[in-house]
Design an enzyme around this catalytic site. Structure first.
Site, PDB file in Angstrom:
ATOM      1  CE  LYS A   1       7.460   8.000   3.424  1.00  0.00           C
ATOM      2  NZ  LYS A   1       7.832   7.994   4.856  1.00  0.00           N
TER       3      LYS A   1
ATOM      4  N   GLY B   1       0.789  -1.228   0.000  1.00  0.00           N
ATOM      5  CA  GLY B   1       0.000   0.000   0.000  1.00  0.00           C
ATOM      6  C   GLY B   1       0.816   1.270   0.000  1.00  0.00           C
ATOM      7  NE  ARG B   2       2.665   3.522   4.917  1.00  0.00           N
ATOM      8  CZ  ARG B   2       2.844   4.752   5.380  1.00  0.00           C
ATOM      9  NH1 ARG B   2       3.772   5.519   4.854  1.00  0.00           N
ATOM     10  NH2 ARG B   2       2.116   5.208   6.375  1.00  0.00           N
TER      11      ARG B   2
ATOM     12  CG  ASP C   1      10.830   2.042  12.402  1.00  0.00           C
ATOM     13  OD1 ASP C   1      11.371   1.102  13.026  1.00  0.00           O
ATOM     14  OD2 ASP C   1      10.476   1.955  11.216  1.00  0.00           O
TER      15      ASP C   1
END
Length: 386
Positions: free
Chosen positions: A39, A21-22, A139
């Site tokens: 993005k 999905g990205r 992250d």
């Protein structure tokens, strides 16, 4: 998609990354002739609500950031596809090599090199964590750190989160990367110390040449005791950053940087209450209160689960009231003066730091009172004295 024009302005050159999905694309701005990063989040039937929330949060937070080591937000648009559409975030392109690419090329880093990286990344975290509200990356790992132009860059804010007041525990999606996530993040809890764990795990990875999941563990602790050419002081600092127990881990990027430069502060030996002191100290597991007599009044320090407050009362009138959320307490400073010398009457000798605010105590107290008060605060707050 090479050669395709998005947003009537951006010509795609190549794909940088791809997840479900990205997509992340390198493109050229046909107006400025500069390379940019696009993005894309695809709005199709497979889209999860949490994915959309995280994407929109990344856009909003990047808009508010301005730091030379963080990609800059350039814009945002919707792109129509044959059957669906995609949301597109535009940001500056950093032409460099990720630390993950360095690892894949079998490069390992020395203690000196990782210390240089640690300083750069801690300064970025001081900027993020010092924002109001605080911004947590969530992250940090080798693939999200780029080396370019003799500078380290922190990228990919797709997991970013802001926190206000007391840290949140279960109201958001659990994100991160296994091996780099601290234990509390698995249960949906996050605070600045969580990013510091991820940084520590990243530095250990660079020295070892292997990801944490491939390194030995003792319980939940990364065991890097067999790594060669690591000074005891630096090994102790890395262990402090990657301490699984949140209560015993370094609390702030500022404290971690200070310890990296000056050595890790130590918890003091037990100190007895001076028999002749007039200071009142009452504490239990949830709160601590200190009452320090002063000329024609007193100073009152209170700390509980929610906040720290400091007030003074003179001739029955209260003044100089300070207050801040408890979670912002990051450092305890005890300024000792050589025997036979005396500080200025206005120079506080015990300082509790809550973010950038200082809570000053200890004016005109005797050395035994100062030693005892510093010890009590250190042990109750579970903060080392610096």
């Amino acid at each position: 998609m090479s050669g395709q024009i998005l947003g009537d302005r951006y010509e795609v050159e190549r794909q940088i990354g791809k997840q479900t999905g990205r997509w992340t694309l390198l493109a050229r701005d046909l107006i400025s002739d500069e390379q940019v990063v696009l993005k894309l989040l695809f709005l199709d039937e497979q889209l999860e609500a949490d994915d959309l929330k995280l994407f929109e949060r990344e856009v909003e937070i990047l808009k508010s950031l301005s730091h030379p080591s963080i990609p800059r937000y350039l814009g945002y648009f919707e792109h129509q596809l044959p059957n669906d559409k995609a949301l597109v975030l535009i940001q500056t392109y950093v032409e460099g090599k990720s630390l993950e690419q360095c690892l894949q090329q079998r490069r390992t880093f020395t203690e000196v090199e990782t210390k240089q990286l640690a300083r750069a990344l801690l300064n970025i975290l001081m900027y993020l964590h010092g924002r109001q509200p605080a911004i947590l990356h969530r992250d940090i790992k080798p693939s999200n750190i780029l080396l370019a132009n003799r500078r380290a860059y922190l990228v990919d804010f797709g997991s970013v989160k802001t926190i206000r007041g007391k840290e949140e525990t279960s109201s958001f999606t659990v994100v991160g990367t296994y091996g780099y996530m601290p234990p509390e993040q698995f249960s949906g809890r996050v605070l600045p110390a969580s990013d510091l764990f991820s940084l520590g795990a990243t530095l250990i990875t660079l020295i070892a040449g292997n990801h944490p999941s491939s390194l030995p563990h003792r319980g939940t602790r990364i065991d890097f005791s067999q790594l060669p050419n690591l000074s005891p002081e630096y090994a102790d600092w890395l262990a402090w950053l990657t301490e699984p127990n949140l209560e015993h881990r370094v609390k702030s990027a500022q404290e971690a940087l200070q310890a990296l430069e000056q050595g890790r502060p130590t918890i003091p030996s037990p100190v007895e209450k001076p028999p002749d002191t007039k200071i009142s100290l009452i504490k239990d597991a949830n709160s601590l209160e200190v009452l320090i007599p002063a000329l024609l009044g007193h100073t009152n320090l209170k700390i509980d689960r929610q906040q720290i407050s400091l007030s003074s009362k003179r001739l029955g009138f209260q003044s100089n009231v300070q207050a801040a959320p408890r979670h912002r307490i990051s450092r305890l400073e005890y300024r000792k003066f050589p025997e036979g010398s005396f500080p200025d009457n206005n120079e506080s000798q015990i300082v509790i730091w809550a973010g950038t605010e200082s809570y000053d105590l200890g004016n005109n107290l005797s050395p035994p009172e100062l030693d005892w008060l510093a010890y009590e605060l250190s042990t109750w707050l579970k903060l080392p004295i610096s």
